[in-house]
Motif scaffolding. Structure first.
Motif, short mmCIF file in Angstrom:
data_model
loop_
_atom_site.label_atom_id
_atom_site.label_comp_id
_atom_site.label_asym_id
_atom_site.label_seq_id
_atom_site.Cartn_x
_atom_site.Cartn_y
_atom_site.Cartn_z
N VAL A 61 1.54 -0.01 8.37
CA VAL A 61 1.23 1.18 9.18
C VAL A 61 -0.13 1.01 9.85
O VAL A 61 -0.31 1.38 11.02
CB VAL A 61 1.25 2.45 8.31
N ARG A 62 -1.07 0.42 9.14
CA ARG A 62 -2.40 0.19 9.71
C ARG A 62 -2.33 -0.71 10.94
O ARG A 62 -2.96 -0.44 11.97
CB ARG A 62 -3.32 -0.43 8.65
N LYS A 63 -1.56 -1.77 10.85
CA LYS A 63 -1.45 -2.68 11.98
C LYS A 63 -0.72 -2.01 13.15
O LYS A 63 -1.13 -2.16 14.31
CB LYS A 63 -0.72 -3.95 11.56
N LEU A 64 0.34 -1.28 12.85
CA LEU A 64 1.07 -0.58 13.92
C LEU A 64 0.17 0.45 14.59
O LEU A 64 0.21 0.60 15.83
CB LEU A 64 2.31 0.10 13.35
N ALA A 65 -0.65 1.14 13.81
CA ALA A 65 -1.57 2.13 14.39
C ALA A 65 -2.57 1.46 15.32
O ALA A 65 -2.89 1.99 16.39
CB ALA A 65 -2.29 2.89 13.28
N GLN A 66 -3.07 0.31 14.93
CA GLN A 66 -4.02 -0.40 15.79
C GLN A 66 -3.35 -0.86 17.08
O GLN A 66 -3.93 -0.76 18.17
CB GLN A 66 -4.61 -1.61 15.05
N GLN A 67 -2.13 -1.36 16.97
CA GLN A 67 -1.40 -1.78 18.16
C GLN A 67 -1.10 -0.58 19.06
O GLN A 67 -1.28 -0.63 20.28
CB GLN A 67 -0.10 -2.48 17.75
N ALA A 68 -0.64 0.51 18.45
CA ALA A 68 -0.32 1.71 19.21
C ALA A 68 -1.56 2.25 19.93
O ALA A 68 -1.47 2.75 21.06
CB ALA A 68 0.27 2.79 18.30
N ASN A 69 -2.70 2.15 19.29
CA ASN A 69 -3.94 2.63 19.89
C ASN A 69 -4.23 1.90 21.20
O ASN A 69 -4.63 2.52 22.20
CB ASN A 69 -5.10 2.43 18.92
N GLN A 70 -3.99 0.59 21.23
CA GLN A 70 -4.22 -0.18 22.44
C GLN A 70 -3.25 0.22 23.55
O GLN A 70 -3.63 0.32 24.71
CB GLN A 70 -4.07 -1.67 22.14
N PHE A 71 -2.00 0.48 23.17
CA PHE A 71 -1.02 0.93 24.16
C PHE A 71 -1.40 2.30 24.73
O PHE A 71 -1.34 2.52 25.94
CB PHE A 71 0.37 1.01 23.52
N GLY B 169 0.82 -1.20 0.00
CA GLY B 169 0.00 0.00 0.00
C GLY B 169 0.85 1.25 0.00
O GLY B 169 1.99 1.25 0.51
N LYS B 170 0.30 2.32 -0.56
CA LYS B 170 1.04 3.58 -0.65
C LYS B 170 1.42 4.09 0.73
O LYS B 170 0.60 4.11 1.65
CB LYS B 170 0.18 4.62 -1.37
N LEU B 171 2.67 4.52 0.86
CA LEU B 171 3.18 5.07 2.11
C LEU B 171 3.26 6.58 1.98
O LEU B 171 3.98 7.10 1.12
CB LEU B 171 4.56 4.48 2.42
N THR B 172 2.53 7.30 2.83
CA THR B 172 2.48 8.75 2.75
C THR B 172 3.43 9.39 3.76
O THR B 172 3.96 8.72 4.65
CB THR B 172 1.06 9.26 3.02
N ASP B 173 3.62 10.69 3.61
CA ASP B 173 4.43 11.43 4.59
C ASP B 173 3.81 11.35 5.98
O ASP B 173 4.53 11.29 6.98
CB ASP B 173 4.57 12.89 4.15
N ALA B 174 2.48 11.36 6.03
CA ALA B 174 1.79 11.25 7.33
C ALA B 174 2.07 9.89 7.97
O ALA B 174 2.22 9.80 9.19
CB ALA B 174 0.29 11.46 7.15
N ASP B 175 2.14 8.85 7.16
CA ASP B 175 2.46 7.52 7.68
C ASP B 175 3.86 7.50 8.28
O ASP B 175 4.08 6.97 9.38
CB ASP B 175 2.37 6.48 6.56
N ARG B 176 4.81 8.05 7.54
CA ARG B 176 6.20 8.07 8.03
C ARG B 176 6.30 8.88 9.33
O ARG B 176 6.98 8.47 10.27
CB ARG B 176 7.11 8.68 6.96
N ASP B 177 5.63 10.01 9.34
CA ASP B 177 5.65 10.86 10.55
C ASP B 177 5.06 10.12 11.74
O ASP B 177 5.56 10.23 12.86
CB ASP B 177 4.87 12.15 10.28
N PHE B 178 4.02 9.34 11.50
CA PHE B 178 3.39 8.58 12.58
C PHE B 178 4.36 7.56 13.17
O PHE B 178 4.50 7.44 14.40
CB PHE B 178 2.14 7.86 12.05
N VAL B 179 5.03 6.80 12.33
CA VAL B 179 5.97 5.79 12.80
C VAL B 179 7.09 6.45 13.62
O VAL B 179 7.49 5.95 14.68
CB VAL B 179 6.56 5.00 11.62
N ILE B 180 7.57 7.60 13.15
CA ILE B 180 8.62 8.32 13.87
C ILE B 180 8.12 8.82 15.22
O ILE B 180 8.83 8.74 16.23
CB ILE B 180 9.13 9.50 13.00
N ARG B 181 6.89 9.30 15.26
CA ARG B 181 6.33 9.82 16.51
C ARG B 181 6.15 8.71 17.55
O ARG B 181 6.34 8.94 18.76
CB ARG B 181 5.00 10.52 16.24
#
Length: 272
Positions: free
Chosen positions: A169-179, A50-62
């Motif tokens: 990124v979608r899976k990491l976001a879901q995991q991060a949400n639980q944390f 899937g397309k990786l956006t600047d917002a996705d990269r920023d999220f992983v860094i944050r």
């Protein structure tokens, strides 16, 4: 006579079912037990597709940055706090951030995202504040800074989870949400969060409030006819539900009379 007795028993069952259903509707919502679902991670793919956006990269860094300062902050809680509760909160959050950091680094490697190894300027400033404090002063700074930080990243996590095109990124976001939700709950359990000082939600947009206003105006114009229907809705639902319950009960009674050895079983199915 047997038929009359059977009809009388049926009416009693129906009336009892209606009353029971009506009472159920009147029970406060908080008094009813509910199973809160946990999102099943195994239903999400993690192929870096899937397309990786600047917002996705920023999220992983944050997410990586969050661990770089919350882990040492939790370690400081073990040394500087005099509260057993704060020590436990700090230990739990630090340990969980170590786990989240591993997930983040694995995702970044798959997506070829370069991650920082030091907290940013603001985060370092919060760590400096904690380093200079002790006891209850440390507790207040620790809880305040972490709760505010989690409150800021929480909506960002939701936005990425709902909009990203990349499955990793979608899976990491879901995991991060639980944390994040877990950490907010832990921090609030300290009893010293100043909720009045937290930012308030923005006012509803016009597009959101307009339908509600239109509905209110329509009910006002409808007069007693519409209002009567609304007020009678719980009674109608209670009657319908009561009839359904009574029908099921009567059917089971009939089947039970015909098949003495029959046992009813209920199986719960869990699905996405």
């Amino acid at each position: 006579m047997a038929a009359v007795g059977s009809m009388t028993a049926w009416r009693r069952l129906w009336a009892a079912a209606v009353i029971a259903t009506a009472l159920t509707l009147l029970v406060p919502e908080g008094a009813l037990a509910a199973d809160v679902p946990v999102p099943p991670e195994n239903l999400l793919s993690d192929q870096g597709e899937g397309k990786l956006t600047d917002a996705d990269r920023d999220f992983v860094i944050r997410v990586r940055l969050a661990g770089l300062w919350e882990i040492p902050a939790g370690e400081m809680a073990q040394e500087k706090s005099e509260s057993t509760r704060i020590k436990r909160i700090g230990r739990s959050i630090a340990d969980q951030h170590a786990e989240l950091d591993l997930l983040t680094r694995n995702a970044a490697k798959k997506l070829e995202i370069k991650l920082p190894n030091e907290p940013n300027e603001d985060q370092q400033g919060w760590l400096d504040e904690m380093e200079e404090s002790q006891g209850t002063d440390f507790d207040e700074i620790y809880i305040d800074r972490l709760r505010a930080a989690h409150g800021k990243i929480f909506p960002a996590v939701a936005t990425i989870r709902a909009s990203t095109r990349n499955d990793t990124v979608r899976k990491l976001a879901q995991q991060a949400n639980q944390f994040v939700m877990t950490h907010m709950t832990l921090l609030e359990s300290s009893g010293i969060v100043d909720f009045a000082a937290l930012p308030t939600a923005p006012a509803p947009a016009a597009a959101t409030s307009a339908p509600a206003q239109a509905l209110a105006a329509q009910e006002s114009e409808g007069g007693q006819g519409t209002g009567g229907q609304t007020q009678n809705l719980p009674l109608i639902l209670a009657a319908l539900a009561g009839g359904l319950v009574a029908g099921v009960f009567a059917t089971r009674q009939i089947v039970g009379n015909r098949r003495p050895g029959y046992r009813s079983r209920r199986t719960r199915y869990y699905g996405g």
